[in-house]
Design a protein around this motif. Sequence first.
Motif, PDB file in Angstrom:
ATOM      1  N   GLU A 109     -21.475 -22.648  -1.076  1.00  0.00           N
ATOM      2  CA  GLU A 109     -20.817 -23.733  -0.372  1.00  0.00           C
ATOM      3  C   GLU A 109     -21.639 -24.042   0.963  1.00  0.00           C
ATOM      4  OE1 GLU A 109     -18.201 -25.218  -1.496  1.00  0.00           O
ATOM      5  OE2 GLU A 109     -16.813 -23.812  -2.655  1.00  0.00           O
ATOM      6  N   LEU A 110     -21.467 -24.657   1.557  1.00  0.00           N
ATOM      7  CA  LEU A 110     -22.076 -25.319   2.829  1.00  0.00           C
ATOM      8  C   LEU A 110     -21.094 -25.427   4.023  1.00  0.00           C
ATOM      9  CD1 LEU A 110     -24.757 -27.725   1.510  1.00  0.00           C
ATOM     10  CD2 LEU A 110     -25.101 -25.602   2.560  1.00  0.00           C
ATOM     11  N   TYR A 111     -21.077 -24.577   4.922  1.00  0.00           N
ATOM     12  CA  TYR A 111     -19.916 -24.785   5.937  1.00  0.00           C
ATOM     13  C   TYR A 111     -20.645 -24.339   7.198  1.00  0.00           C
ATOM     14  CZ  TYR A 111     -18.910 -19.792   4.605  1.00  0.00           C
ATOM     15  OH  TYR A 111     -19.225 -18.451   4.266  1.00  0.00           O
ATOM     16  N   TYR A 112     -20.007 -24.636   8.396  1.00  0.00           N
ATOM     17  CA  TYR A 112     -20.765 -24.502   9.622  1.00  0.00           C
ATOM     18  C   TYR A 112     -19.697 -24.053  10.616  1.00  0.00           C
ATOM     19  CZ  TYR A 112     -24.360 -26.814   6.934  1.00  0.00           C
ATOM     20  OH  TYR A 112     -25.215 -27.247   5.806  1.00  0.00           O
ATOM     21  N   TYR A 113     -20.082 -22.995  11.626  1.00  0.00           N
ATOM     22  CA  TYR A 113     -19.316 -22.861  12.722  1.00  0.00           C
ATOM     23  C   TYR A 113     -19.790 -23.559  13.799  1.00  0.00           C
ATOM     24  CZ  TYR A 113     -18.021 -19.085   9.798  1.00  0.00           C
ATOM     25  OH  TYR A 113     -17.648 -18.075   8.599  1.00  0.00           O
ATOM     26  N   LEU A 114     -19.115 -24.525  14.576  1.00  0.00           N
ATOM     27  CA  LEU A 114     -19.751 -25.445  15.640  1.00  0.00           C
ATOM     28  C   LEU A 114     -19.596 -25.114  16.697  1.00  0.00           C
ATOM     29  CD1 LEU A 114     -19.416 -28.965  13.536  1.00  0.00           C
ATOM     30  CD2 LEU A 114     -21.229 -27.428  13.643  1.00  0.00           C
ATOM     31  N   GLU A 824     -41.326 -28.637  15.614  1.00  0.00           N
ATOM     32  CA  GLU A 824     -42.165 -29.784  15.945  1.00  0.00           C
ATOM     33  C   GLU A 824     -40.802 -30.604  16.233  1.00  0.00           C
ATOM     34  OE1 GLU A 824     -43.654 -31.529  11.616  1.00  0.00           O
ATOM     35  OE2 GLU A 824     -44.915 -30.861  13.305  1.00  0.00           O
ATOM     36  N   GLU A 825     -40.937 -31.840  16.845  1.00  0.00           N
ATOM     37  CA  GLU A 825     -39.560 -32.747  16.881  1.00  0.00           C
ATOM     38  C   GLU A 825     -39.459 -33.359  15.489  1.00  0.00           C
ATOM     39  OE1 GLU A 825     -38.228 -36.504  19.451  1.00  0.00           O
ATOM     40  OE2 GLU A 825     -39.998 -35.412  19.969  1.00  0.00           O
ATOM     41  N   GLY A 826     -38.056 -33.358  15.098  1.00  0.00           N
ATOM     42  CA  GLY A 826     -37.746 -33.799  13.677  1.00  0.00           C
ATOM     43  C   GLY A 826     -37.842 -32.950  12.631  1.00  0.00           C
ATOM     44  N   GLY A 827     -38.588 -31.786  12.674  1.00  0.00           N
ATOM     45  CA  GLY A 827     -38.958 -30.760  11.845  1.00  0.00           C
ATOM     46  C   GLY A 827     -37.751 -29.887  11.420  1.00  0.00           C
ATOM     47  N   SER A 828     -38.062 -28.853  10.306  1.00  0.00           N
ATOM     48  CA  SER A 828     -37.199 -28.206   9.920  1.00  0.00           C
ATOM     49  C   SER A 828     -37.013 -26.917  10.796  1.00  0.00           C
ATOM     50  CB  SER A 828     -37.223 -28.022   8.355  1.00  0.00           C
ATOM     51  OG  SER A 828     -37.149 -29.193   7.631  1.00  0.00           O
ATOM     52  N   ARG A 829     -36.196 -26.235  10.817  1.00  0.00           N
ATOM     53  CA  ARG A 829     -35.792 -25.013  11.483  1.00  0.00           C
ATOM     54  C   ARG A 829     -36.574 -23.891  10.332  1.00  0.00           C
ATOM     55  NH1 ARG A 829     -32.898 -25.628  15.823  1.00  0.00           N
ATOM     56  NH2 ARG A 829     -31.451 -27.337  15.694  1.00  0.00           N
ATOM     57  N   PRO A 830     -37.390 -22.939  10.777  1.00  0.00           N
ATOM     58  CA  PRO A 830     -37.746 -21.898   9.573  1.00  0.00           C
ATOM     59  C   PRO A 830     -36.671 -21.613   8.986  1.00  0.00           C
ATOM     60  CG  PRO A 830     -39.308 -21.838  11.578  1.00  0.00           C
ATOM     61  CD  PRO A 830     -37.979 -22.943  12.007  1.00  0.00           C
ATOM     62  N   CYS A 831     -35.323 -21.087   9.500  1.00  0.00           N
ATOM     63  CA  CYS A 831     -34.515 -20.261   8.862  1.00  0.00           C
ATOM     64  C   CYS A 831     -33.918 -21.247   7.869  1.00  0.00           C
ATOM     65  CB  CYS A 831     -33.373 -19.907   9.964  1.00  0.00           C
ATOM     66  SG  CYS A 831     -32.563 -21.382  10.880  1.00  0.00           S
ATOM     67  N   LEU A 832     -34.075 -22.407   7.957  1.00  0.00           N
ATOM     68  CA  LEU A 832     -33.432 -23.406   6.864  1.00  0.00           C
ATOM     69  C   LEU A 832     -34.394 -23.800   5.706  1.00  0.00           C
ATOM     70  CD1 LEU A 832     -31.277 -25.721   9.002  1.00  0.00           C
ATOM     71  CD2 LEU A 832     -30.626 -23.640   7.880  1.00  0.00           C
ATOM     72  N   THR A 833     -35.718 -23.283   6.099  1.00  0.00           N
ATOM     73  CA  THR A 833     -36.765 -23.658   4.931  1.00  0.00           C
ATOM     74  C   THR A 833     -36.472 -22.998   3.577  1.00  0.00           C
ATOM     75  OG1 THR A 833     -38.273 -22.004   5.655  1.00  0.00           O
ATOM     76  CG2 THR A 833     -38.556 -24.095   6.523  1.00  0.00           C
ATOM     77  N   GLY A 834     -36.612 -23.926   2.422  1.00  0.00           N
ATOM     78  CA  GLY A 834     -36.537 -23.062   1.189  1.00  0.00           C
ATOM     79  C   GLY A 834     -34.989 -23.413   0.749  1.00  0.00           C
ATOM     80  N   SER A 835     -34.222 -23.534   1.632  1.00  0.00           N
ATOM     81  CA  SER A 835     -32.732 -23.804   1.244  1.00  0.00           C
ATOM     82  C   SER A 835     -32.347 -25.049   0.403  1.00  0.00           C
ATOM     83  CB  SER A 835     -31.679 -23.879   2.579  1.00  0.00           C
ATOM     84  OG  SER A 835     -32.293 -24.772   3.459  1.00  0.00           O
ATOM     85  N   GLY A 836     -33.484 -26.104   0.626  1.00  0.00           N
ATOM     86  CA  GLY A 836     -33.112 -27.430   0.074  1.00  0.00           C
ATOM     87  C   GLY A 836     -32.628 -28.180   1.063  1.00  0.00           C
ATOM     88  N   SER A 842     -29.625 -35.225  12.048  1.00  0.00           N
ATOM     89  CA  SER A 842     -28.404 -35.511  12.417  1.00  0.00           C
ATOM     90  C   SER A 842     -27.544 -34.698  11.236  1.00  0.00           C
ATOM     91  CB  SER A 842     -28.076 -36.891  12.436  1.00  0.00           C
ATOM     92  OG  SER A 842     -28.415 -37.625  11.349  1.00  0.00           O
ATOM     93  N   LEU A 843     -27.814 -34.766  10.171  1.00  0.00           N
ATOM     94  CA  LEU A 843     -26.873 -34.240   9.130  1.00  0.00           C
ATOM     95  C   LEU A 843     -27.288 -32.753   8.675  1.00  0.00           C
ATOM     96  CD1 LEU A 843     -26.860 -37.456   6.456  1.00  0.00           C
ATOM     97  CD2 LEU A 843     -25.007 -36.384   8.044  1.00  0.00           C
ATOM     98  N   TRP A 844     -28.506 -32.298   8.920  1.00  0.00           N
ATOM     99  CA  TRP A 844     -28.784 -31.005   8.269  1.00  0.00           C
ATOM    100  C   TRP A 844     -29.231 -30.274   9.546  1.00  0.00           C
ATOM    101  CZ3 TRP A 844     -26.873 -29.750   3.952  1.00  0.00           C
ATOM    102  CH2 TRP A 844     -26.857 -30.822   2.776  1.00  0.00           C
ATOM    103  N   GLN A 845     -30.192 -30.640  10.292  1.00  0.00           N
ATOM    104  CA  GLN A 845     -30.813 -29.358  10.930  1.00  0.00           C
ATOM    105  C   GLN A 845     -29.793 -29.255  12.388  1.00  0.00           C
ATOM    106  OE1 GLN A 845     -33.548 -27.917  10.557  1.00  0.00           O
ATOM    107  NE2 GLN A 845     -33.334 -28.810   8.631  1.00  0.00           N
ATOM    108  N   ASP A 846     -29.021 -30.160  12.778  1.00  0.00           N
ATOM    109  CA  ASP A 846     -28.234 -29.706  14.006  1.00  0.00           C
ATOM    110  C   ASP A 846     -27.139 -28.677  13.622  1.00  0.00           C
ATOM    111  OD1 ASP A 846     -29.434 -31.188  15.410  1.00  0.00           O
ATOM    112  OD2 ASP A 846     -28.058 -32.874  15.942  1.00  0.00           O
ATOM    113  N   GLN A 847     -26.876 -28.369  12.397  1.00  0.00           N
ATOM    114  CA  GLN A 847     -25.884 -27.414  12.021  1.00  0.00           C
ATOM    115  C   GLN A 847     -26.691 -26.208  11.377  1.00  0.00           C
ATOM    116  OE1 GLN A 847     -24.935 -30.561  10.551  1.00  0.00           O
ATOM    117  NE2 GLN A 847     -24.130 -30.862  12.063  1.00  0.00           N
TER     118      GLN A 847
END
Length: 890
Positions: A109-114, A824-836, A842-847
Motif C-alpha cells: 500500500e502507499l501511505y504517508y505520515y505528514l 537536482e531540482e525536480g528530481g527523484s529522491r534516491p530513497c524513492l528510486t526504483g519504487s516506481g 507535488s504528487l510523489w516527491q513531497d511525501q
Amino acid sequence: MNTAEHQRLDEDERRERNWKRWGPYLSERQWGTVREDYSEGGNSWSDFPHDHARSRAYRWGEDGLLGFSDRQCRMCFSVALWNGNDTILKERLFGLTGPEGNHGEDVKELYYYLDSTPTHSYAKAMYRYPQRRYPYRELVAENSKRGLNDREYELLDSGVLDENRFFDVTATYAKESENDVLIEIAVTNQGPEEHEIAVLPTLWFRNTWVWGCAHEGCTAKPTIQAIDSHVVQTRHDTLEPFVCSFENQPGSELLFTENETNMEELFDGENFSPYTKDAFHRYVIHGEKESVNPKRHGTKVAGLYRWKLKPGETQRVRVRLTIKDMAGEFHPDVADEFDQILQTRREEADAFYQTVLPSKATDEQRLVSRQAYAGLMWTKQFYHYIVADWLDGDRDVMTPPEARHQGRNKDWRHLYARDVLSMPDKWEYPWFAAWDLAFHMIPAARIDPAFAKKQLMVLLREWYMHPNGQLPAYEFYFDDVNPPVHAWACLRVFQMEAETGKRDYKFLSQAFQRLLLNFTWWVNRVDSNGDNVFAGGFLGLDNIGVFDRSKGLPEGAELEQADGTAWMAFYSGTMMSMALELARHDRSYSDMASKFLDHFIRIVDAMNGGESGGLWDEEDGFYYDQLKIDGQTYPMRVKSLVGLLPLIAVEILDEDLLDDLPGFRNRLEWFLNNRHDLVQHITFCQTTKRHRRMLISIPTKERLERVLKVLLDESEFLSNYGIRSLSKKHETEPFKVTVRGQEHTVAYVPGESDSWMFGGNSNWRGPIWFPTNYLLIEAIERYHEFYGDDIEIECPVGSGQKMNLLQVADELNRRLSNIFLSPEEGGSRPCLTGSGMKSDESLWQDQVLFYEYFHGDTGEGLGASHQTGWTALIATCIEHLHGRIIEGVE
C-alpha cells in the motif's frame, strides 16, 4: 520555549491535563501477529490471515486505516473506503505474509505520515487509494513467481495507479482539548475522469467482553447508541460517556453493527449476534441491508458518505469526538469553528517545529525532518500481550493447543504488556523491538524528552525484563539476543535534556539500577570462557558473518566475535559514564564507576591482544571474528561492520571533571600505578599544566587511523549515501572458508538478500543502516573531541582531501542526508528510486518514506517502507549539519 505545544507537553508531564490520552495508537496490522495466533503449529501468518480480518474480532488489539484511539485502545476511530470496484471494503492495509514475499513480508500500500506534534494536538496522514480494482491476487501470485534475485512486485508495478487514477485520502486530527478531537477526512480525485467513492468514518469499541478477561476492567458489553440522525453517544465501563458527531450531508447515513466475529462465515458456527464485524463490507459492497442494526445501536458505527468527484475535486467530511459534558452546542455543520480550530492547531505545530528544526536548513531538509518526526510520532501503538493469558487461554473462548506451553515465549510468563510503545513499523513490525526502540528515542528526545524517558524505562520494568535480567527482544521470540544499546540510549536522552538545563537524575538513577541486572545477565551469558572476549547470537549483525548465528556453529567450534566484544566494551564504557554522571549528584556511585572502568579496560585488553591473542589483524589493519575449531584458530577475514564496531567503544575522562570525585580519582590512580599491563590502553593528552584528559578506546591512535582508511574508502565501506555494512570489495572478492569439508561464502550484496540463508534475511550484507551509521559517526566525533587536529585523514581515500575527524563526521552526515534529498531540482529522491514513484514533486516527491535500510550503491529504500523509528535519526543528522539549536540559539 513557550509555544502552545510546549505548554501542552508541560501540562501533560505534570499530569495537569491528559493531552496524550488520544493519539495514533491504533495498529496498522493486528492480523498475522504472534499474539493473535492460536494455531497448533504456531504459524501466525496462516492462522489469522488478512482475509479473516474483516470478519474476525481480535483478542489483543485492533487495526485500522489512518486511525486514532485512546491510550488503552478501548475506543477506536479510522476510515474505511470503497472505490466501487474492489471486492472488499478497504478497512486496513494489505500486504504479503513472510512466506508469500520473495523478500519476506511486505506491505503493498502507499501511505504517508505528514505531520504530528508530540501530544498529537495536530496530526495528519495520507493514504493513496486506487480507483481501479485493487490487485490482491495479482500481488500474491506475481511475487510467488519471483526469486531472491528479482525485485519485489509492487502496487505501482501493477498499473492500477497509472494516469494518476487514485484518490488521496487525508485524515487530519486536531484537539480542541484533551477529550475533544476534531477529525477531517479529505478525499481528492487525482485521476483524469470523474469517479465515485464511498467514505466511512468509523468508530468502534475493542472487543473485551467475549473473552472473559477480567484485567481489562470491562467485561460488560459497551454500547454506541444513536441520539440524533448523525450523532451517537457511547457507554463503556472504564470510559466517560462520549458524543460523536458525524457531519450531516445529503444522502449520508449512520450504520450500526457489533465488533464480533462472524462465526457463521468463518467457522460454520453460531454468531453471538446477527450483526457482525463485517457488516459494513456486506452493506456497502453487496447491498445486504439486513447486515446492519435497524435499531441504531451496537459497538461499531460508521457514517456512510457517497461522493462522485470530478478530476482534481476534493470533498471533505467532518467528525467530532467529544466527552459528553463538553459537547456543548457543537454541530459539525458549523464549519467556521471547526476549520478555525484545525487552522490554529496547524499554526501551533509550525511554531513548535520552528524551535526544533535548524534555522539554516533548506526547505527540503526541513520537509524531510518534519516528516521524519511525524512518522516517529505516528508509529506509537497500543501494545497488548499478557503472555501467561496467551499461553493458557481465556475462560470462555480461544483455548490454545497444549503444545503452546512448550513453544514460543514459554519462559516469559511474567511479561505483561499493556502500554503505548514506539513501534519500528506499525504494519511490518507491529510489536516492540528492544534495540529498535532505543534508537527511536534519540530523535524522540529532541521533541518530547518525557516520552523518551518513559519508553526507555518501561522495558526495564519487572513486567517486561526477565527475572534473570534479560530484556525481551521482540514478540516473535523474546529470548533472542540483540545488541546492548539500552544504556547508551538512556544516557544520551539524559544528556540531550541536560543541554536544555534539566538534569533528571531520578530517571538516570532508576535506569542505571535496572541496567545493572541486565549487564550481569550479559556477562554471565556471552563470556563463557571468562576471557572478556564475547559471543552470543544475533547482536544486531546476524547476517554479516560466515555462519548463521541463529542456528549455531559446527560441533565443538567456538566463535569469538569482534562485534560481540565491542558491544560489551561499549556497554561497560556507557555504564561507567552513567555512574560518573550520577556520582556528581551522589558520590556513592563512584564505586560503580570504578567497577565499569575495570570491565572496560579488561575488554579492551582482550580485544587487542590479551590472553586470547586478540581480534586485531595486523596484516589487514582490521578487527575480525575468530573461529576456534579442532585445536586451530582461524580469523574470519570478512571486512564488515563487525570490524568497524570496535570504534564505537570510546570514552573520555577529563580530570577536571574528576576533582569532585576523590574516591574514583584514588582508585583510578591506583589502577594507573599498579596495572601497567592494562594502562597501555589509556591514551593521555595534556590540556593544561595541571590536568590531563584520558581516552579509553579499543583502537589505539595508529589502529584507529588504519581502520578509518578502510571505512573512508569508496571501494570498500564509503558510499555516497553513508557507510555500507559490508566492504564492496567482497563483490568481486568474496570471502570463502572451508570448515570440515563445507565451504562458506560471504559476498557483498548491496540491496535485498540473494540467499535463503538466515531465513532469507541476509540483508546485512551490504546495505546502509541508520543505527550503525549513527553510532559510528558519534564515535568519530568523540575521537575528534580528544585528538582534535592531531588526526587528519584523507576523505574519501584517494581524493587528496584531508579532513579532521569532525569534518569526517560531517561528511558522513551529509552522505546519509543525500538518501532523502533530491540531487537536482525536480528530481527523484534516491530513497524513492526504483519504487516506481514518479518524479512529479507535488504528487510523489513531497511525501517521504523512511525505509528500514538502503541500497549500498544507489541509496534506494529497502525493507520495511515505514521504519520511521530508527530512520528518524535522519532529522538528527540534518540537525548536526547545521549545528545544534537549543532554545532557538545556535
